[in-house]
Design an enzyme around this catalytic site. Structure first.
Site, PDB file in Angstrom:
ATOM      1  N   HIS A 126       0.800  -1.004   0.141  1.00 28.57           N
ATOM      2  CA  HIS A 126       0.370  -0.016   0.072  1.00 28.57           C
ATOM      3  C   HIS A 126       0.767   1.360  -0.192  1.00 28.57           C
ATOM      4  CE1 HIS A 126      -3.288  -2.841   1.154  1.00 28.57           C
ATOM      5  NE2 HIS A 126      -3.937  -2.316   0.498  1.00 28.57           N
ATOM      6  N   ASP A 156       0.651   7.024  -3.340  1.00 24.23           N
ATOM      7  CA  ASP A 156      -1.069   6.636  -3.907  1.00 24.23           C
ATOM      8  C   ASP A 156      -2.027   7.612  -5.392  1.00 24.23           C
ATOM      9  OD1 ASP A 156      -3.286   4.639  -1.226  1.00 24.23           O
ATOM     10  OD2 ASP A 156      -1.636   4.069  -2.660  1.00 24.23           O
TER      11      ASP A 156
HETATM   12  C1  LIG Z   1      -9.539   3.155   1.035  1.00 27.01           C
HETATM   13  C2  LIG Z   1      -9.090   1.583   1.302  1.00 27.01           C
HETATM   14  C3  LIG Z   1      -7.677   1.681   0.890  1.00 27.01           C
HETATM   15  C4  LIG Z   1      -6.534   3.486   0.904  1.00 27.01           C
HETATM   16  C5  LIG Z   1      -6.168   3.059  -0.152  1.00 27.01           C
HETATM   17  C6  LIG Z   1      -4.759   2.209   0.389  1.00 27.01           C
HETATM   18  C7  LIG Z   1      -3.585   2.935   1.633  1.00 27.01           C
HETATM   19  C8  LIG Z   1      -3.895   1.878  -0.407  1.00 27.01           C
HETATM   20  O1  LIG Z   1      -2.298   1.936  -0.973  1.00 27.01           O
HETATM   21  S1  LIG Z   1      -4.642   1.580  -2.076  1.00 27.01           S
HETATM   22  C9  LIG Z   1      -2.720   1.279  -2.837  1.00 27.01           C
HETATM   23  C10 LIG Z   1      -2.840  -0.492  -3.227  1.00 27.01           C
HETATM   24  N1  LIG Z   1      -2.078  -0.819  -4.088  1.00 27.01           N
HETATM   25  C11 LIG Z   1      -2.331  -0.895  -5.632  1.00 27.01           C
HETATM   26  O2  LIG Z   1      -3.265  -0.723  -6.315  1.00 27.01           O
HETATM   27  C12 LIG Z   1      -0.985  -1.630  -6.337  1.00 27.01           C
HETATM   28  C13 LIG Z   1      -1.700  -2.858  -7.394  1.00 27.01           C
HETATM   29  N2  LIG Z   1      -2.279  -3.298  -6.976  1.00 27.01           N
HETATM   30  C14 LIG Z   1      -1.830  -3.948  -6.242  1.00 27.01           C
HETATM   31  O3  LIG Z   1      -0.874  -4.400  -5.976  1.00 27.01           O
HETATM   32  C15 LIG Z   1      -2.693  -5.699  -5.351  1.00 27.01           C
HETATM   33  O4  LIG Z   1      -4.143  -5.532  -6.420  1.00 27.01           O
HETATM   34  C16 LIG Z   1      -3.452  -5.415  -4.062  1.00 27.01           C
HETATM   35  C17 LIG Z   1      -2.264  -5.563  -3.286  1.00 27.01           C
HETATM   36  C18 LIG Z   1      -3.721  -3.325  -3.553  1.00 27.01           C
HETATM   37  C19 LIG Z   1      -4.697  -6.211  -3.638  1.00 27.01           C
HETATM   38  O5  LIG Z   1      -4.307  -7.214  -3.699  1.00 27.01           O
HETATM   39  P1  LIG Z   1      -5.289  -9.066  -4.079  1.00 27.01           P
HETATM   40  O6  LIG Z   1      -4.096  -9.852  -4.195  1.00 27.01           O
HETATM   41  O7  LIG Z   1      -6.136  -8.384  -3.360  1.00 27.01           O
HETATM   42  O8  LIG Z   1      -5.387  -8.726  -5.939  1.00 27.01           O
HETATM   43  P2  LIG Z   1      -4.568  -8.686  -6.776  1.00 27.01           P
HETATM   44  O9  LIG Z   1      -3.146  -9.620  -6.458  1.00 27.01           O
HETATM   45  O10 LIG Z   1      -4.469  -7.359  -7.438  1.00 27.01           O
HETATM   46  O11 LIG Z   1      -5.672  -9.245  -7.893  1.00 27.01           O
HETATM   47  C20 LIG Z   1      -6.618  -9.150  -8.156  1.00 27.01           C
HETATM   48  C21 LIG Z   1      -7.689 -10.331  -8.638  1.00 27.01           C
HETATM   49  O12 LIG Z   1      -9.235  -9.994  -8.861  1.00 27.01           O
HETATM   50  C22 LIG Z   1      -9.743 -10.674  -9.339  1.00 27.01           C
HETATM   51  N3  LIG Z   1     -10.871  -9.622 -10.478  1.00 27.01           N
HETATM   52  C23 LIG Z   1     -10.289  -8.150 -10.742  1.00 27.01           C
HETATM   53  N4  LIG Z   1     -11.265  -7.622 -10.857  1.00 27.01           N
HETATM   54  C24 LIG Z   1     -12.481  -9.455 -12.010  1.00 27.01           C
HETATM   55  C25 LIG Z   1     -13.271  -9.134 -11.894  1.00 27.01           C
HETATM   56  N5  LIG Z   1     -14.432  -7.773 -12.618  1.00 27.01           N
HETATM   57  N6  LIG Z   1     -14.192 -10.100 -12.643  1.00 27.01           N
HETATM   58  C26 LIG Z   1     -13.234 -11.507 -11.251  1.00 27.01           C
HETATM   59  N7  LIG Z   1     -12.189 -10.882 -10.706  1.00 27.01           N
HETATM   60  C27 LIG Z   1     -11.216  -9.872 -11.063  1.00 27.01           C
HETATM   61  C28 LIG Z   1      -8.399 -11.258 -10.464  1.00 27.01           C
HETATM   62  O13 LIG Z   1      -8.042 -11.902 -11.583  1.00 27.01           O
HETATM   63  C29 LIG Z   1      -6.792 -11.421  -9.682  1.00 27.01           C
HETATM   64  O14 LIG Z   1      -7.586 -12.473  -9.153  1.00 27.01           O
HETATM   65  P3  LIG Z   1      -6.234 -13.580  -9.090  1.00 27.01           P
HETATM   66  O15 LIG Z   1      -5.760 -12.833  -7.606  1.00 27.01           O
HETATM   67  O16 LIG Z   1      -7.597 -14.645  -9.111  1.00 27.01           O
HETATM   68  O17 LIG Z   1      -5.375 -13.974 -10.231  1.00 27.01           O
HETATM   69  C30 LIG Z   1      -9.511   0.608   1.190  1.00 27.01           C
HETATM   70  C31 LIG Z   1      -8.908  -0.819   1.024  1.00 27.01           C
HETATM   71  C32 LIG Z   1      -9.170  -2.086   1.892  1.00 27.01           C
HETATM   72  C33 LIG Z   1     -10.877  -1.326   1.810  1.00 27.01           C
HETATM   73  C34 LIG Z   1     -12.081  -1.942   1.973  1.00 27.01           C
HETATM   74  C35 LIG Z   1     -12.167  -3.410   2.900  1.00 27.01           C
HETATM   75  O18 LIG Z   1     -11.942  -3.801   0.824  1.00 27.01           O
HETATM   76  C36 LIG Z   1     -13.201  -4.201   3.094  1.00 27.01           C
HETATM   77  C37 LIG Z   1     -14.507  -3.543   2.581  1.00 27.01           C
HETATM   78  C38 LIG Z   1     -15.275  -3.847   1.192  1.00 27.01           C
HETATM   79  C39 LIG Z   1     -16.840  -3.584   1.368  1.00 27.01           C
HETATM   80  O19 LIG Z   1     -16.949  -3.491  -0.455  1.00 27.01           O
HETATM   81  C40 LIG Z   1     -16.237  -1.343   1.210  1.00 27.01           C
HETATM   82  C41 LIG Z   1     -16.057  -1.030   2.475  1.00 27.01           C
HETATM   83  C42 LIG Z   1     -14.703  -2.063   2.874  1.00 27.01           C
HETATM   84  C43 LIG Z   1     -14.126  -1.317   4.384  1.00 27.01           C
HETATM   85  C44 LIG Z   1     -13.399  -1.358   2.369  1.00 27.01           C
HETATM   86  C45 LIG Z   1     -13.356   0.451   1.994  1.00 27.01           C
HETATM   87  C46 LIG Z   1     -12.088   0.373   1.590  1.00 27.01           C
HETATM   88  O20 LIG Z   1     -12.290   0.634   0.086  1.00 27.01           O
HETATM   89  C47 LIG Z   1     -10.930  -0.036   2.001  1.00 27.01           C
HETATM   90  C48 LIG Z   1     -10.696   0.349   3.825  1.00 27.01           C
END
Ligand SMILES: C[C@H](CCC[C@H](C)C(=O)SCCNC(=O)CCNC(=O)[C@H](O)C(C)(C)COP(=O)(O)OP(=O)(O)OC[C@H]1O[C@@H](n2cnc3c(N)ncnc32)[C@H](O)[C@@H]1OP(=O)(O)O)[C@H]1CC[C@H]2[C@@H]3[C@H](O)C[C@@H]4C[C@H](O)CC[C@]4(C)[C@H]3C[C@H](O)[C@]12C
Length: 386
Positions: A126, A156
């Site tokens: 993150h 971010d």
């Molecule tokens: C607001 C909070 C976030 C604050 C910002 C935070 C401080 C950051 O720094 S965000 C920046 C994160 N990093 C990046 O973006 C860099 C690139 N991305 C990654 O490194 C990764 O994506 C990851 C580390 C962020 C996440 O890893 P993950 O393993 O989850 O995902 P990936 O490896 O990327 O793979 C994605 C997989 O998903 C599949 N996919 C994608 N799209 C689809 C689709 N359309 N259909 C099907 N499948 C799909 C894809 O195929 C991959 O699958 P595989 O792994 O099998 O290959 C927020 C942080 C947490 C949030 C809360 C939390 O989520 C719970 C609640 C959820 C609720 O819905 C809403 C409220 C929440 C409380 C929610 C609230 C906020 O959003 C958060 C607090």
């Protein structure tokens, strides 16, 4: 608007990518956020609070029919923003080689923390992790305290969402000449490091010779600091140049001749104590009336809600209100002839526009019905939400 007609597909992700998509939407691009169907969402778009001006298509990329839909959409799009770890899109059969083969004009923006290559390319992370790896976090924080990350603004958003939007605009500009798209490898580590080039470039001028929190711009200097007022609020002081510093000293009721030399860092701790004791004697409003319309570089530290209602910001319309009464900053920068016109509508529900978007991209109603029965897409039944 400047980006009118640009078609963007933003795969739903956390924070950085949504800001990138929102910037493009604010300046006129037609942004479709591709959400995981609500039943499959791990981190659903509910967390995307930067959805202004976007429409939502719910598409299950893990189903072959779903991945095929995205490939077809990309054939008609200008930009794809993908926010996943390296390798995810390749696993879905949606890597750059495939999509650029089918649409050589596509701008394939890959917004990650660590980039597409390197030891950490497949690691989770993150903002704070990216900021740490860039070296910048080591410079942030007060004397004798741990480094601290200013919310998740720097990696971010500054080095991520905004830097990726810059890359997209640059490549769209280049495509106007070459007719060809390309891949953007937007690493937040590198984005925030690049944003912080000043830190690197100013090493040789001695701005950062001291440990964290003892330098000119990192809370070491008394004339570049925040001070508490008698009513528990704060004033920000940025009086660096002598001509402004002298006005600060005058406003504080001090005599510059009786003080140590401004740039003598040995005297800074004592000066800071003296300034703090003086600022603590009056309210924020009283200090504002003393320093307003001077060049002492002293301003009130405003809460978000106060910033929106502050006279200067109101005169400029720096903050806007949408149809739900939600206040947020207006898009920046302001363009004189083709300014951004941010949407006032509420944020989209997941899948709210699935059918509309697919029809727009040339899918027939029969194809849409089949995709729905195959559970590759999700049509939002708005009634279910009311
Ligand atoms: C607001 C909070 C976030 C604050 C910002 C935070 C401080 C950051 O720094 S965000 C920046 C994160 N990093 C990046 O973006 C860099 C690139 N991305 C990654 O490194 C990764 O994506 C990851 C580390 C962020 C996440 O890893 P993950 O393993 O989850 O995902 P990936 O490896 O990327 O793979 C994605 C997989 O998903 C599949 N996919 C994608 N799209 C689809 C689709 N359309 N259909 C099907 N499948 C799909 C894809 O195929 C991959 O699958 P595989 O792994 O099998 O290959 C927020 C942080 C947490 C949030 C809360 C939390 O989520 C719970 C609640 C959820 C609720 O819905 C809403 C409220 C929440 C409380 C929610 C609230 C906020 O959003 C958060 C607090």
């Amino acid at each position: 608007m400047a980006l009118s007609g640009v078609r963007v597909l933003e795969l739903a992700g956390l924070a950085p990518a949504p800001l990138c998509g929102m910037i493009l939407a604010d300046f006129g691009a037609k942004v479709v956020r591709v959400d995981r169907p609500s039943r499959a969402a791990a981190v659903s778009a509910d967390g995307d609070v930067q959805a202004r001006g976007k429409r939502s298509l719910a598409l299950d990329l893990k189903r072959p029919q779903g991945a095929a839909v995205l490939r077809r959409l990309c054939r008609g799009a200008d930009v794809l923003i993908e926010p996943f770890r390296h390798g995810v899109m390749e696993r879905l059969g949606l890597g750059p080689e495939v999509l650029l083969q089918e649409n050589p004009r596509l701008i394939y923006a890959r917004l990650t923390g660590f980039g597409q290559t390197g030891k950490y390319a497949k690691s989770a992370g993150h903002d704070i992790n990216y900021l740490a790896l860039s070296g910048v976090l080591s410079k942030l924080g007060r004397k004798n305290e741990n480094p601290y990350a200013p919310v998740n603004l720097l990696a971010d958003f500054g080095g991520g969402g905004v830097m990726c939007a810059l890359g997209i605009v640059i490549t769209l500009f280049e495509r106007a000449r070459s007719g060809r798209g390309q891949v953007i490898d937007a690493s937040m580590v590198e984005g925030v490091a690049y944003l912080s080039s000043f830190l690197w470039k100013s090493q040789k001028v001695g701005l950062w010779n001291e440990p964290r929190g003892k330098n000119l711009l990192d809370s070491g200097a008394p004339f570049y600091e925040v001070y508490r007022t008698s009513d528990g609020k704060f004033m920000a002081v940025g009086a660096i140049e002598p001509k402004f510093y002298n006005q600060l000293i005058k406003g504080l009721g001090l005599n510059v001749d009786e003080l140590p030399a401004q740039m003598s860092s040995f005297g800074w701790p004592e000066m800071k104590k003296k300034f703090a004791s003086i600022f603590a004697q009056k309210t924020q409003a009283e200090w504002c009336s003393i320093f307003e319309s001077t060049d002492a570089c002293v301003t009130p530290v405003l809460a978000l809600e106060d910033a929106a209602s502050h006279q200067h910001n109101k005169e400029r319309g720096s903050f806007i209100k949408n149809n739900q009464g939600e206040i947020s900053p207006r898009p920046a920068p302001v363009l004189s002839r083709t300014p951004a016109v941010p949407s006032c509508k509420r944020d989209p529900f997941i899948g709210e526009h699935t059918e509309e978007i697919l029809l727009e991209y040339g899918f027939t109603k029969q194809e849409i019905a089949k995709l729905c029965s195959d559970k590759a897409i999700e049509l939002k039944n708005l009634k279910a939400n009311l």
